[in-house]
Design a protein around this motif. Structure first.
Motif: not given
Length: 105
Positions: A17-31
């Protein structure tokens, strides 16, 4: 797919799902931003924002998804702000324009 009392449940892989991928990418970006690695965060945020195509859940009745759509829009705006912050940190202020805005000049 599983049957439940009020409908169906579809289980998918996390990246399906795009939403799950989006959330993971944003989490990695925040880190990455927390570590001071804006150069690593910016492309991740670009990829996350690239997953958005139009209004979320626009094919469903608005009265059923209004709260969900507002939350999704907020997540997208949060990612956009992070991307702008990363770009500014990298000195890319001149080549970034907000969506829907035309650069002056």
């Amino acid at each position: 797919m599983f049957t439940r009392p009020h409908g169906y449940v579809l289980e998918t892989a996390p990246d399906a799902l795009d939403l799950h991928r989006f959330t993971a990418l944003v989490r990695q970006s925040r880190a990455a931003l927390a570590e001071g690695a804006a150069a690593r965060a910016a492309p991740l945020l670009g990829e996350a924002l690239g997953l958005w195509r139009g209004d979320p859940l626009s094919d469903l009745p608005a009265h059923l998804v209004r709260g969900v759509v507002a939350a999704l829009d907020e997540q997208r705006l949060d990612a956009l702000e992070l991307r702008i912050d990363a770009d500014l940190t990298l000195g890319r202020a001149a080549d970034r324009a907000l969506p829907g805005r035309q650069p002056r000049g």
